[in-house]
Scaffold this active site. Structure first.
Site, mmCIF file in Angstrom:
data_model
loop_
_atom_site.group_PDB
_atom_site.id
_atom_site.type_symbol
_atom_site.label_atom_id
_atom_site.label_comp_id
_atom_site.label_asym_id
_atom_site.label_seq_id
_atom_site.Cartn_x
_atom_site.Cartn_y
_atom_site.Cartn_z
ATOM 1 N N GLU A 285 0.819 -1.211 0.000
ATOM 2 C CA GLU A 285 0.000 0.000 0.000
ATOM 3 C C GLU A 285 0.852 1.259 0.000
ATOM 4 O O GLU A 285 0.433 2.305 -0.504
ATOM 5 C CB GLU A 285 -0.923 -0.010 1.226
ATOM 6 C CG GLU A 285 -2.181 0.811 1.042
ATOM 7 C CD GLU A 285 -3.214 0.504 2.103
ATOM 8 O OE1 GLU A 285 -4.359 0.187 1.732
ATOM 9 O OE2 GLU A 285 -2.894 0.574 3.302
ATOM 10 N N HIS A 306 7.596 -26.662 0.906
ATOM 11 C CA HIS A 306 6.891 -27.745 0.239
ATOM 12 C C HIS A 306 5.840 -27.241 -0.736
ATOM 13 O O HIS A 306 5.309 -28.036 -1.516
ATOM 14 C CB HIS A 306 6.237 -28.660 1.286
ATOM 15 C CG HIS A 306 7.207 -29.305 2.201
ATOM 16 N ND1 HIS A 306 7.861 -30.488 1.908
ATOM 17 C CD2 HIS A 306 7.686 -28.914 3.414
ATOM 18 C CE1 HIS A 306 8.677 -30.805 2.898
ATOM 19 N NE2 HIS A 306 8.590 -29.862 3.821
ATOM 20 N N LYS A 420 -13.697 2.014 -2.304
ATOM 21 C CA LYS A 420 -14.587 2.306 -1.179
ATOM 22 C C LYS A 420 -15.817 3.095 -1.653
ATOM 23 O O LYS A 420 -16.943 2.829 -1.229
ATOM 24 C CB LYS A 420 -13.834 3.110 -0.116
ATOM 25 C CG LYS A 420 -12.733 2.333 0.586
ATOM 26 C CD LYS A 420 -12.024 3.218 1.603
ATOM 27 C CE LYS A 420 -10.911 2.472 2.315
ATOM 28 N NZ LYS A 420 -10.200 3.338 3.285
#
Length: 432
Positions: A285, A306, A420
């Site tokens: 950000e 893994h 938003k």
């Protein structure tokens, strides 16, 4: 390989491999640039950076944080912390030192973090919520974060049935804006309103009450968290081009220049798994702007050896690596290969789980370096409050300095704001 002495720091940063495409002379030039940026930042930090630099040395606010936490801890058996992004991840990261997945320290409340608005999870919690025996901590810097407001509106009703004096003891609200929707909610219903550190962006709040109140609820030493961060500030002031955040910023800028567009943070410690999530938000950000930045990847050793290491070593060569390694030799439960009876496992005789984890970390570092990929290792004696405070401050400073080197502002998140606004618009359309 370089392994510079870093006295009084709760961690040690070791550069293992600069990267096959990198240039040592360019790294030195970037270190000088980063050191100059650090000096300018210390001299004139600006309103956004000032609290980040000042918090490590502050102590006058810790008493109230501990007092609030102790009062709530004595009253309830569990606390739900509502918030999202930076308002949640710092506290989650710190609390992982106290609660390793098997419950809190003896005598401390269980602390649960809700950082999303998943209706299933919040609905299940609400169905079992007893407002008399549970507390709420609601955190939003702006006081208008949609997800946090929704969480609060969903879980607050049972508390409104309590007398105001009891409600105020159990529900704490942290916001910078008393006149915001969240501030108005607190004042209208008699909730305890606590100040958010002024001018401090959400992803930089781990060392403020936002991160330290949950840590204190868990019984952690929040003064030690700040002290670990203060040691990093001392190094920044006194070590010039060799200060760890300066070196880290120079490395990040160098690796971006060389086409390493992704940064893997891989702690070999389950208690630091959430720290890598905190870093992911901070790095993404703050730096992902104007076509620049570096994609942060969270991995956990030895699990992701893994699932990811094959890609890291033989896939696209576009990643730089930061491992976090503990001094875990001789630590943990003993391993007895005699239980299996296979002589080929004799190398496990006399070993403990910590020996295996350390061997796995070293093996991964060796493999990355042998592939000519950029690599540094952070060495910790143990993942305690001081070490985590030091790592918080290191990466916040590294982020600020890297932003200066690549020419973006570390503050704000303009691309997020459009999303938003769209979410609010969609909700209005649903209502119509």
């Amino acid at each position: 390989m370089t392994d510079d002495a870093q006295p009084n720091l709760p961690y040690r940063q070791e550069l293992i491999e600069i990267g096959a495409r990198a240039d040592a002379g360019r790294l030195e030039a970037l270190k000088r640039q980063a050191a100059a940026a650090a000096a300018a930042l210390l001299a004139e930090p600006g309103a956004d950076a000032a609290p980040i630099l000042a918090l490590p040395e502050r102590r006058e606010d810790l008493g109230e944080i501990v007092e609030r936490a102790e009062a709530l801890a004595k009253l309830v058996g569990e606390v739900a912390v509502l918030g999202t992004g930076g308002s949640s991840l710092g506290g989650q990261t710190l609390l992982a030192l106290a609660d390793r997945g098997y419950g809190p320290k003896l005598g401390r409340p269980t602390v649960r973090f809700f950082d999303n608005v998943d209706p299933d999870l919040l609905g299940l919690y609400a169905a079992r919520l007893d407002a008399r025996s549970a507390g709420l901590v609601i955190i939003s810097k702006s006081g208008g974060t949609l997800e946090t407001l929704a969480q609060a509106l969903a879980l607050l009703p049972p508390y409104l049935e309590l007398p105001v004096v009891e409600r105020a003891k159990r529900v704490l609200v942290i916001t910078e804006a008393p006149d915001s929707p969240l501030g108005q909610l607190a004042q209208r219903h008699g909730l305890t309103l606590l100040p958010h550190e002024p001018q401090l962006g959400g992803r930089f709040t781990a060392l403020s009450s936002v991160g330290l109140l949950p840590a204190a609820l868990g019984g952690l030493d929040i003064g030690a968290v700040r002290s670990g961060a203060a040691a990093v500030m001392a190094a920044l002031r006194g070590q010039g081009t060799e200060a760890p955040p300066v070196v880290g910023a120079a490395l990040a800028a160098l690796w971006m220049e060389q086409g390493y567009g992704q940064q893997v943070l891989m702690p070999y410690c389950d208690r630091l798994a959430t720290f890598a999530l905190w870093y992911r938000q901070l790095w993404a950000e703050s730096l992902g702007k104007e076509g620049r930045g570096q994609t942060p990847i969270r991995a956990v050793g030895a699990v992701d050896q893994h699932s990811q290491l094959q890609l890291y070593l033989e896939g696209p060569q576009d990643k730089a690596f930061s491992l976090v390694q503990l001094q875990s030799r001789g630590v943990g439960l003993a391993l007895d290969p005699a239980l299996i009876g296979d002589p080929a496992l004799d190398y496990l005789a006399g070993r403990r789980l910590g020996d295996l984890l350390l061997a796995e970390a070293r093996a991964t570092a060796d493999s990355i370096a042998a592939a000519g990929l950029p690599l540094r290792v952070f060495h910790l004696a143990q993942p305690d409050e001081a070490a985590l405070g030091g790592l918080f401050q290191h990466f916040m400073l590294e982020t600020l300095l890297t932003a200066e080197l690549i020419g973006v502002s570390a503050f704000g998140q303009p691309a997020v704001e459009s999303g938003k606004a769209a979410a609010r618009r969609y909700l209005r359309e649903m209502a119509s």
